[in-house]
Design an enzyme around this catalytic site. Structure first.
Site, short mmCIF file in Angstrom:
data_model
loop_
_atom_site.label_atom_id
_atom_site.label_comp_id
_atom_site.label_asym_id
_atom_site.label_seq_id
_atom_site.Cartn_x
_atom_site.Cartn_y
_atom_site.Cartn_z
N GLU A 232 -16.02 106.14 18.08
CA GLU A 232 -14.61 106.39 17.76
C GLU A 232 -14.14 107.47 18.71
O GLU A 232 -14.58 108.62 18.61
CB GLU A 232 -14.47 106.86 16.30
CG GLU A 232 -14.87 105.83 15.26
CD GLU A 232 -13.83 104.75 15.06
OE1 GLU A 232 -12.73 104.82 15.64
OE2 GLU A 232 -14.12 103.81 14.29
N CYS A 266 -6.85 112.94 16.94
CA CYS A 266 -7.05 111.79 17.83
C CYS A 266 -5.81 110.90 17.90
O CYS A 266 -5.54 110.31 18.93
CB CYS A 266 -8.28 111.00 17.41
SG CYS A 266 -8.22 110.46 15.69
P1 NAD Z 1 -16.87 115.90 22.32
O1 NAD Z 1 -17.04 114.53 22.84
O2 NAD Z 1 -16.83 117.02 23.28
O3 NAD Z 1 -18.02 116.27 21.27
C1 NAD Z 1 -18.26 115.48 20.11
C2 NAD Z 1 -19.70 115.68 19.67
O4 NAD Z 1 -20.58 115.17 20.66
C3 NAD Z 1 -20.10 117.14 19.46
O5 NAD Z 1 -20.93 117.22 18.34
C4 NAD Z 1 -20.85 117.47 20.75
O6 NAD Z 1 -21.78 118.51 20.62
C5 NAD Z 1 -21.55 116.15 21.03
N1 NAD Z 1 -21.91 115.91 22.42
C6 NAD Z 1 -21.36 116.45 23.54
N2 NAD Z 1 -21.92 115.90 24.65
C7 NAD Z 1 -22.84 114.99 24.22
C8 NAD Z 1 -23.72 114.09 24.88
N3 NAD Z 1 -23.76 114.00 26.20
N4 NAD Z 1 -24.50 113.27 24.13
C9 NAD Z 1 -24.43 113.33 22.78
N5 NAD Z 1 -23.63 114.17 22.09
C10 NAD Z 1 -22.83 115.00 22.80
O7 NAD Z 1 -15.54 115.87 21.45
P2 NAD Z 1 -14.84 117.07 20.67
O8 NAD Z 1 -14.15 117.96 21.65
O9 NAD Z 1 -15.78 117.64 19.69
O10 NAD Z 1 -13.75 116.27 19.80
C11 NAD Z 1 -12.49 115.94 20.28
C12 NAD Z 1 -12.44 114.48 20.68
O11 NAD Z 1 -12.77 113.65 19.56
C13 NAD Z 1 -11.06 114.03 21.12
O12 NAD Z 1 -11.17 113.21 22.24
C14 NAD Z 1 -10.54 113.24 19.92
O13 NAD Z 1 -9.55 112.30 20.24
C15 NAD Z 1 -11.81 112.59 19.45
N6 NAD Z 1 -11.70 112.14 18.05
C16 NAD Z 1 -11.58 110.78 17.82
C17 NAD Z 1 -11.41 110.33 16.51
C18 NAD Z 1 -11.22 108.85 16.24
O14 NAD Z 1 -11.13 108.47 15.09
N7 NAD Z 1 -11.14 107.98 17.23
C19 NAD Z 1 -11.41 111.22 15.45
C20 NAD Z 1 -11.54 112.59 15.72
C21 NAD Z 1 -11.69 113.04 17.03
#
Ligand code: NAD
Length: 457
Positions: A232, A266
């Site tokens: 997501e 998001c």
């Molecule tokens: P992010 O991708 O930076 O991090 C998300 C999670 O992934 C964190 O727990 C992080 O530690 C982990 N992570 C980071 N790099 C990784 C890797 N290489 N492998 C595995 N895990 C890793 O996102 P964020 O800044 O925490 O959240 C914001 C983003 O989330 C925005 O893009 C937002 O649109 C999206 N979001 C989407 C939805 C949806 O329903 N589509 C809902 C909420 C947030």
């Protein structure tokens, strides 16, 4: 201050910069042992019937509601959103749990499908060990919508919450673990290093919510082992305002959905396409609405918009905004600069698709206005993006429905936000999603579908 010091994760209050608390980081080399514990605990959990699993989880809903003030306050101190929204997030997860569990029982109950020769049954078996990796912007509901469907499908779960909101995720999991056999749910802490180690470990499903870039990385890494993934991802949601729209309603929605959670949602409205006859009036009303919103510490009375999560997120927004202004966009309204991690609420006019602020996710409190001549131009420009999460159209129903069918977003709202009726999935199209959540088919993605058939007697 850094969030990570040696083997410790420090949680910071984005409004004040003060430390909220700290937790030990999980050493990546310990993650295979965590997965082994999850794998050992999973068969016992899977042996329970769907109803038995639901019965074990039901009291957790009441516990969440009872703890909502405490959890919501911690959430606000760690993430910055207004207290009412923090408490509301906890309450909603708890109060809707019974209904969600009933929906999951229905989705995962074996389903007969027969033809004139063969009687078949679809069965929904556990996949095994599910890794849940979640973001910080809804630090309770994102773990909740990952962990609960995974558990209901009979999987054990390892949750890796965002390194920016670890305390509230841990508090959530501590409460939930009281209702589960040991080892069925575990939490590991850390940043992308731990996330990558979890993806590389012996897990069967990776349920990820976060940015498009991280999602693409996970998909690539999971591909080698053909591991199941649900992604997501981010969005760049358009709002289309037609010349026959109820302008007051459209402005109310635009202000709320551009600035809620400081734009860190998001499905925030990130691009606003307004038809020429109503653009001036829409802009005037939107600037007025923005000027009436109270920005401040989420813990203070009356705050409607809090700070950004941290300096990095603020710097990203500042960079996009400065580049857009250099490229000809005009600031039609900007609220006071409160410094720190706060970014002023901004209404930006004269944007276009060559600007980074219109192409890439902003995740900040900026409303970007663009003029369109007609419905066809609105559709073409709204679809001109690799993202495809949500979209909204304000205008007369028939025209809006016609436009909705031409948009490439996964979820489209007409005279409302993009979310569907209860029981519908949460789905991102194009690069905003890979698989989806919720609703009958969303719940089924946490299970292995199998088909068992015999000839008619
Ligand atoms: P992010 O991708 O930076 O991090 C998300 C999670 O992934 C964190 O727990 C992080 O530690 C982990 N992570 C980071 N790099 C990784 C890797 N290489 N492998 C595995 N895990 C890793 O996102 P964020 O800044 O925490 O959240 C914001 C983003 O989330 C925005 O893009 C937002 O649109 C999206 N979001 C989407 C939805 C949806 O329903 N589509 C809902 C909420 C947030």
């Amino acid at each position: 201050m850094n969030r990570i010091e040696h083997d410790t994760l420090i949680s910071l209050n984005p409004a004040t910069g003060e430390e909220v608390g700290r937790l030990p980081i999980t050493a990546p080399e310990k993650i295979p042992a965590v997965v082994a514990t999850a794998r050992a605990a999973q068969p016992g959990w899977a042996q329970l019937s769907l109803e038995q699993r639901a019965d074990q989880l039901r009291p957790f809903g009441k516990a969440l509601v009872q703890a909502a003030d405490e959890l919501g306050t911690l959430l606000t101190r760690e993430m910055g959103k207004p207290l009412a929204e923090g408490i509301g997030e906890a309450k909603h997860c708890g109060s809707s749990l019974d209904k969600t569990l009933d929906e999951m029982i229905e989705a995962l109950t074996p389903e007969p499908i027969d033809d004139e020769n063969v009687c078949s049954t679809l069965v929904f078996d556990p996949l095994g060990v599910c890794a849940g990796i979640t973001p910080w912007n809804f630090p309770l509901s994102m773990p909740h919508w990952t962990v609960i469907p995974a558990l209901m499908a009979g999987n054990s779960v390892i949750l890796k919450p965002s390194e920016k909101t670890p305390l509230v995720a841990q508090a959530y999991a501590d409460l939930l673990m009281k209702h589960l056999p040991e080892g069925v749910l575990q939490v590991i802490h850390g940043d992308g290093t731990q996330g990558q180690a979890l993806v590389a470990a012996d897990v069967d499903l990776i349920a990820f919510t976060g940015s498009r870039a991280t999602g693409a990385h996970i998909l690539e890494r999971a591909g080698g082992g053909l591991k199941r993934v649900i992604l997501e991802l981010g969005g760049k949601d358009p709002l289309i305002v037609l010349d026959d729209a109820d302008l007051a309603a459209a402005v109310k929605f635009a202000a709320a959905n551009s600035f809620r959670n400081a734009g860190q949602v998001c499905v925030s409205t990130e691009r606003i396409y307004v038809q020429e006859p109503v653009l001036d009036q829409f802009q005037k009303l939107l600037c007025e609405a923005a000027s009436q919103m109270q920005v401040g510490d989420g813990c203070d009375d009356g705050t409607e918009v809090g700070p950004m999560i941290d300096g990095g997120q603020k710097a990203h927004v500042e960079k996009q905004l400065a580049a857009a202004v250099t490229d000809g966009a005009q600031i039609a309204y900007q609220s006071d600069d409160l410094g720190g991690n706060y970014h002023p609420l901004t209404v930006l006019d004269g944007c276009h698709e060559k600007m980074d602020i219109i192409r890439e996710e902003t995740f900040g409190p900026i409303a970007c206005l663009m003029q369109v001549a007609d419905d066809a131009e609105a559709v073409t420009r709204a679809n001109n993006t690799p993202y495809g999460l949500g979209a909204s159209i304000f205008g007369s129903s028939e025209r809006a429905h016609d436009i909705a069918r031409q948009l490439t977003a996964g979820m489209v709202g007409i005279n409302k936000g993009c979310g569907g009726a209860s029981g519908t999935p949460w789905v991102g199209a194009k690069q905003s999603g890979y698989g989806y959540h919720s609703g009958r088919d969303g719940h089924r993605q946490f299970a292995q579908l199998r088909v068992i058939s015999e000839m008619r007697g």
